[in-house]
Structure formats: structure tokens, C-alpha cells
Motif scaffolding. Structure first.
Motif, PDB file in Angstrom:
ATOM      1  N   TYR A   1       0.880  -1.176   0.000  1.00  0.00           N
ATOM      2  CA  TYR A   1       0.000   0.000   0.000  1.00  0.00           C
ATOM      3  C   TYR A   1       0.908   1.214   0.000  1.00  0.00           C
ATOM      4  O   TYR A   1       1.611   1.482   0.981  1.00  0.00           O
ATOM      5  N   VAL A   2       0.920   1.943  -1.117  1.00  0.00           N
ATOM      6  CA  VAL A   2       1.865   3.041  -1.331  1.00  0.00           C
ATOM      7  C   VAL A   2       1.117   4.233  -1.922  1.00  0.00           C
ATOM      8  O   VAL A   2       0.444   4.101  -2.952  1.00  0.00           O
ATOM      9  N   ASN A   3       1.246   5.370  -1.267  1.00  0.00           N
ATOM     10  CA  ASN A   3       0.636   6.607  -1.762  1.00  0.00           C
ATOM     11  C   ASN A   3      -0.843   6.436  -2.085  1.00  0.00           C
ATOM     12  O   ASN A   3      -1.345   6.918  -3.110  1.00  0.00           O
ATOM     13  N   GLY A   4      -1.552   5.738  -1.205  1.00  0.00           N
ATOM     14  CA  GLY A   4      -2.992   5.586  -1.363  1.00  0.00           C
ATOM     15  C   GLY A   4      -3.422   4.551  -2.377  1.00  0.00           C
ATOM     16  O   GLY A   4      -4.626   4.415  -2.658  1.00  0.00           O
ATOM     17  N   ALA A   5      -2.469   3.800  -2.928  1.00  0.00           N
ATOM     18  CA  ALA A   5      -2.801   2.790  -3.939  1.00  0.00           C
ATOM     19  C   ALA A   5      -2.384   1.405  -3.449  1.00  0.00           C
ATOM     20  O   ALA A   5      -1.369   1.250  -2.755  1.00  0.00           O
ATOM     21  N   TYR A   6      -3.167   0.394  -3.833  1.00  0.00           N
ATOM     22  CA  TYR A   6      -2.892  -0.987  -3.442  1.00  0.00           C
ATOM     23  C   TYR A   6      -2.299  -1.741  -4.623  1.00  0.00           C
ATOM     24  O   TYR A   6      -2.748  -1.617  -5.769  1.00  0.00           O
ATOM     25  N   TYR A   7      -1.280  -2.541  -4.331  1.00  0.00           N
ATOM     26  CA  TYR A   7      -0.623  -3.363  -5.339  1.00  0.00           C
ATOM     27  C   TYR A   7      -0.517  -4.785  -4.809  1.00  0.00           C
ATOM     28  O   TYR A   7      -0.342  -5.002  -3.612  1.00  0.00           O
ATOM     29  N   GLN A   8      -0.594  -5.752  -5.711  1.00  0.00           N
ATOM     30  CA  GLN A   8      -0.380  -7.138  -5.328  1.00  0.00           C
ATOM     31  C   GLN A   8       0.237  -7.893  -6.496  1.00  0.00           C
ATOM     32  O   GLN A   8       0.094  -7.493  -7.655  1.00  0.00           O
ATOM     33  N   THR A   9       0.911  -8.979  -6.183  1.00  0.00           N
ATOM     34  CA  THR A   9       1.473  -9.830  -7.226  1.00  0.00           C
ATOM     35  C   THR A   9       0.594 -11.061  -7.391  1.00  0.00           C
ATOM     36  O   THR A   9      -0.318 -11.307  -6.600  1.00  0.00           O
ATOM     37  N   LEU A  10       0.895 -11.822  -8.406  1.00  0.00           N
ATOM     38  CA  LEU A  10       0.313 -13.153  -8.518  1.00  0.00           C
ATOM     39  C   LEU A  10       0.962 -14.049  -7.465  1.00  0.00           C
ATOM     40  O   LEU A  10       2.021 -13.722  -6.901  1.00  0.00           O
ATOM     41  N   TYR A  11       0.360 -15.181  -7.199  1.00  0.00           N
ATOM     42  CA  TYR A  11       0.961 -16.143  -6.271  1.00  0.00           C
ATOM     43  C   TYR A  11       2.131 -16.867  -6.953  1.00  0.00           C
ATOM     44  O   TYR A  11       2.054 -17.235  -8.131  1.00  0.00           O
ATOM     45  N   PHE A  12       3.213 -17.021  -6.200  1.00  0.00           N
ATOM     46  CA  PHE A  12       4.324 -17.856  -6.629  1.00  0.00           C
ATOM     47  C   PHE A  12       4.171 -19.210  -5.946  1.00  0.00           C
ATOM     48  O   PHE A  12       4.009 -19.277  -4.724  1.00  0.00           O
ATOM     49  N   ASP A  13       4.245 -20.271  -6.713  1.00  0.00           N
ATOM     50  CA  ASP A  13       4.064 -21.618  -6.188  1.00  0.00           C
ATOM     51  C   ASP A  13       5.432 -22.247  -5.931  1.00  0.00           C
ATOM     52  O   ASP A  13       6.271 -22.309  -6.842  1.00  0.00           O
ATOM     53  N   ILE A  14       5.669 -22.703  -4.704  1.00  0.00           N
ATOM     54  CA  ILE A  14       6.973 -23.255  -4.314  1.00  0.00           C
ATOM     55  C   ILE A  14       6.763 -24.682  -3.834  1.00  0.00           C
ATOM     56  O   ILE A  14       6.192 -24.913  -2.770  1.00  0.00           O
ATOM     57  N   ASN A  15       7.232 -25.636  -4.615  1.00  0.00           N
ATOM     58  CA  ASN A  15       7.022 -27.041  -4.296  1.00  0.00           C
ATOM     59  C   ASN A  15       8.117 -27.873  -4.972  1.00  0.00           C
ATOM     60  O   ASN A  15       8.175 -27.947  -6.199  1.00  0.00           O
ATOM     61  N   PRO A  16       9.029 -28.471  -4.170  1.00  0.00           N
ATOM     62  CA  PRO A  16       9.011 -28.527  -2.704  1.00  0.00           C
ATOM     63  C   PRO A  16       9.736 -27.348  -2.061  1.00  0.00           C
ATOM     64  O   PRO A  16      10.634 -26.754  -2.665  1.00  0.00           O
ATOM     65  N   VAL A  17       9.352 -27.026  -0.846  1.00  0.00           N
ATOM     66  CA  VAL A  17      10.067 -26.046  -0.025  1.00  0.00           C
ATOM     67  C   VAL A  17      11.299 -26.734   0.562  1.00  0.00           C
ATOM     68  O   VAL A  17      11.183 -27.785   1.187  1.00  0.00           O
ATOM     69  N   VAL A  18      12.452 -26.137   0.339  1.00  0.00           N
ATOM     70  CA  VAL A  18      13.698 -26.667   0.894  1.00  0.00           C
ATOM     71  C   VAL A  18      13.950 -26.104   2.287  1.00  0.00           C
ATOM     72  O   VAL A  18      14.309 -26.823   3.213  1.00  0.00           O
ATOM     73  N   ASP A  19      13.748 -24.787   2.439  1.00  0.00           N
ATOM     74  CA  ASP A  19      14.034 -24.112   3.710  1.00  0.00           C
ATOM     75  C   ASP A  19      13.311 -22.768   3.688  1.00  0.00           C
ATOM     76  O   ASP A  19      13.677 -21.885   2.914  1.00  0.00           O
ATOM     77  N   ARG A  20      12.311 -22.610   4.519  1.00  0.00           N
ATOM     78  CA  ARG A  20      11.539 -21.366   4.498  1.00  0.00           C
ATOM     79  C   ARG A  20      12.100 -20.292   5.424  1.00  0.00           C
ATOM     80  O   ARG A  20      11.658 -19.136   5.393  1.00  0.00           O
ATOM     81  N   ILE A  21      13.081 -20.642   6.273  1.00  0.00           N
ATOM     82  CA  ILE A  21      13.670 -19.649   7.168  1.00  0.00           C
ATOM     83  C   ILE A  21      14.352 -18.560   6.338  1.00  0.00           C
ATOM     84  O   ILE A  21      15.136 -18.847   5.441  1.00  0.00           O
ATOM     85  N   GLY A  22      14.044 -17.319   6.655  1.00  0.00           N
ATOM     86  CA  GLY A  22      14.615 -16.197   5.908  1.00  0.00           C
ATOM     87  C   GLY A  22      13.785 -15.758   4.725  1.00  0.00           C
ATOM     88  O   GLY A  22      14.172 -14.817   4.019  1.00  0.00           O
ATOM     89  N   GLY A  23      12.640 -16.405   4.505  1.00  0.00           N
ATOM     90  CA  GLY A  23      11.805 -16.014   3.369  1.00  0.00           C
ATOM     91  C   GLY A  23      11.295 -14.593   3.493  1.00  0.00           C
ATOM     92  O   GLY A  23      11.270 -13.837   2.512  1.00  0.00           O
ATOM     93  N   GLY A  24      10.881 -14.201   4.702  1.00  0.00           N
ATOM     94  CA  GLY A  24      10.427 -12.829   4.917  1.00  0.00           C
ATOM     95  C   GLY A  24      11.550 -11.821   4.782  1.00  0.00           C
ATOM     96  O   GLY A  24      11.368 -10.730   4.230  1.00  0.00           O
TER      97      GLY A  24
END
Length: 336
Positions: free
Chosen positions: A253-276
């Protein structure tokens, strides 16, 4: 190019090999990581200079942790060596229906016992363009919270961008001060925050309007109204299929506007630590290299998706590899 400076605790990560459970393990793999430092290391791999500030025991373990991030190219020259122990965490990597689990052993760490006067923030930030911290840092101790406060104040004096992943960890706030009393003042000094609807409710009592068409937008509007310094609110949204299968998208949410991406599909997950952390570093990089918010957000989300395929806390990818995913190359075809 000026540095991005991060501030926070780095811990030793101990994990059984493969997907073994801790009781099965006869050996543990050692890596090092921390929510703030991971951002800096990922930025270096993307091509931006970064420095990390922390406190470590003056022993072989503390120096090994610092060297691990120096090896990534992070400037560690402002780190302090005092105290007796490095915080640890034990990670048991799940699979399919079995969730991953973390056990922390960070009580009385060198970082928790730091003194704010050990850090000259005007000097530390003199070559910086950005300061980044997470809500984990002020949760560790009152002195860490005060050091965070002083870092933000210095950044504001120097006209440096400030970002935070508010990252509310209820169990960390054990030193007598409540997150709800400490975090508002710190967040008030930020230009950009990573904040989910849950964190906004828990930390600031901010809830999306009932029946709002988009709860993230409603929350973001209220957050910015309360903290006018904030100009950008970002977050990821997950659709967890199993411990081995994630779908993520980015929101902003930037300057009063909303943005979103498409979903990225991750399979298999190797290690989710640090994803954020990889999402944040990707967005900081994107802010510097793309003219449109949509592109920066897509870069950030693609970077986070790639991190889920890499062992360890740090996202070991280049900007070109992220852009390859942004372009729709998600089949994992062999590159020659």
C-alpha cells in the motif's frame, strides 16, 4: 553507492541433516543467521552494499558468526565483541504434513546484554542510505530497545530511510516492558514497514474495518493515519499447502494505492527460514532499481520464493536470477 545498515542479533543455527527429527540426530549442521542480518547479506548478493551492527561474545563462536557474514560481503566493522555467549536456535525441518519446529536458546546472550552507549550511530550511519531493523531486536532486552531507539533517532537526523519488519514475537517480550508500549514510538520513526493485519492488531490495536473489501488496505490506511511518517506498508500473504508446499504473493500500500502480485508456487520447499527477510531485501533493492511499485513488489516476492529453495538463513541469489523468475521462468529448467 551508500550502504543499507541493519541492526540485530545473529544466532548460531543448529539443524539435523535432511529432514531428521532432533531425537534422531547424531550430528547438527551449523549456519548463522538473524532477521536483520539476513536482509543485509541478501542485499550484498543482489549487488547492494550492506553493513550489519550487532554484539557478539569475544570468543571463537562469536568471531565465527561475524566471519560468516563477512564471507557474504557484509561490512561487520561496527560490531562489538563483549559478553559471554552467542544465542542459538535449533531447527527441525518438517516435511509434508509434519511442520518445521524451532527451539530457541538465546537467554542472556551477548546481544541481550549490550549497552546502547557502545554504538555511535552518527558515525555508523555516515555512509548509509537506509536503516533496517525488526521487532525482534527491541523484544530481546530493554537495552536493545534503547539502542534501536537511538539508531532510529540518528537516522532521522541524517535524513536516512528507515524500515522495519514489525514481526511481533509475543514470547520474546520477557523483560518487563510490553511490546505495545515500546513499538509505537519506534515505528513512528519509520518510512516503510512490513506489517500484517495480525501484527497491527496485536501491537497497535489497529483492526481493518469490518466488512472492508480489502482488509490489508483498511489496516494500512489506519496505520499510516496513526503514524504519518510511514509512506509504504508491505507484506506477503501465504497459502500454506503443507510444510513442503507454499504459495506466496506480495502486497503493498503506497501513496494511497494498493498493489499485489500473482501467487508464486513453491514445491518442494527446501528451507523457508529467511523467506520474509528475502522479501524485504528484494523490496529495498527493487525500490532502488525499478521505477514502478509493481516491479519492486514482484522482484521482492520472486526473491522470497527463491529463498524457499535454498538451505540456510541467507538468500544466495543474484538480481539476474530473481529477474529470471520475474520473467515467468519458473519450471526449473537446467541452465547451461
Amino acid at each position: 553507492m551508500k550502504q543499507v545498515v541493519t541492526f540485530g542479533e545473529i544466532m548460531m543455527r543448529l539443524s539435523p541433516p535432511l529432514n531428521y527429527r532432533i531425537p534422531q540426530a547424531s550430528s547438527l549442521e551449523i549456519t548463522y543467521g538473524g532477521g536483520d542480518a539476513n536482509v543485509g547479506a541478501a542485499l550484498v548478493h543482489l549487488g547492494m552494499p550492506a553493513a550489519h551492527v550487532g554484539c557478539f561474545p569475544d570468543n571463537a563462536v562469536g568471531h565465527a558468526a561475524v566471519q560468516a557474514f563477512r564471507a557474504h560481503g557484509v561490512d561487520m566493522s561496527h560490531c562489538v565483541f563483549r559478553g559471554e555467549r552467542l544465542g542459538l536456535y535449533f531447527l527441525e525441518v518438517g516435511a509434508s504434513l509434519r511442520a518445521s519446529r524451532i527451539v530457541y536458546d538465546r537467554y542472556n546472550s551477548a546481544f541481550a546484554n549490550l549497552q546502547p552507549e557502545w554504538f555511535n550511530w552518527d558515525d555508523i550511519l555516515k555512509n548509509a542510505q537506509w536503516l533496517h531493523w525488526t521487532g525482534i531486536t527491541p523484544a530481546i532486552s530493554a537495552s536493545a530497545a534503547q539502542a534501536t531507539r537511538e539508531a532510529i533517532q540518528a537516522a532521522r537526523r541524517l535524513g536516512i530511510m528507515v524500515s522495519a519488519d514489525v514481526n511481533y514475537r509475543r514470547n520474546l517480550w520477557q523483560y518487563g516492558q510490553k511490546a505495545q508500549d515500546v513499538m509505537p514510538e519506534l515505528v513512528a520513526g519509520c518510512d516503510m514497514v512490513v506489517c500484517t493485519e495480525g501484527d497491527a492488531a496485536d501491537l497497535f490495536g489497529i483492526k481493518a474495518d469490518e466488512g472492508a473489501e480489502n482488509s490489508f488496505v483498511s489496516m494500512s490506511e489506519k496505520l499510516i493515519e496513526r503514524f504519518p511518517q510511514i509512506k509504504q506498508v508491505i507484506a506477503t500473504k501465504r497459502k500454506t499447502q503443507s510444510a513442503s508446499h507454499e504459495r506466496i504473493k506480495g502486497m503493498a500500500y503506497v501513496n494511497g494505492a494498493y498493489y499485489q502480485t500473482l501467487y508464486f508456487d513453491i514445491n518442494p520447499v527446501v528451507d523457508r527460514i529467511g523467506g520474509g527477510d528475502s522479501f524485504i531485501s528484494g523490496y529495498i533493492y527493487g525500490q532502488q532499481h525499478y521505477p514502478a511499485v509493481e516491479e519492486a513488489l514482484t522482484f521482492a516476492t520472486a526473491a522470497s520464493a527463491l529463498k524457499h529453495t535454498i538451505h540456510g538463513d541467507v538468500n544466495l541469489v543474484t538480481a539476474a536470477e530473481v529477474e529470471h523468475i520475474m520473467a515467468g521462468n519458473t519450471t526449473g529448467r537446467l541452465l547451461r
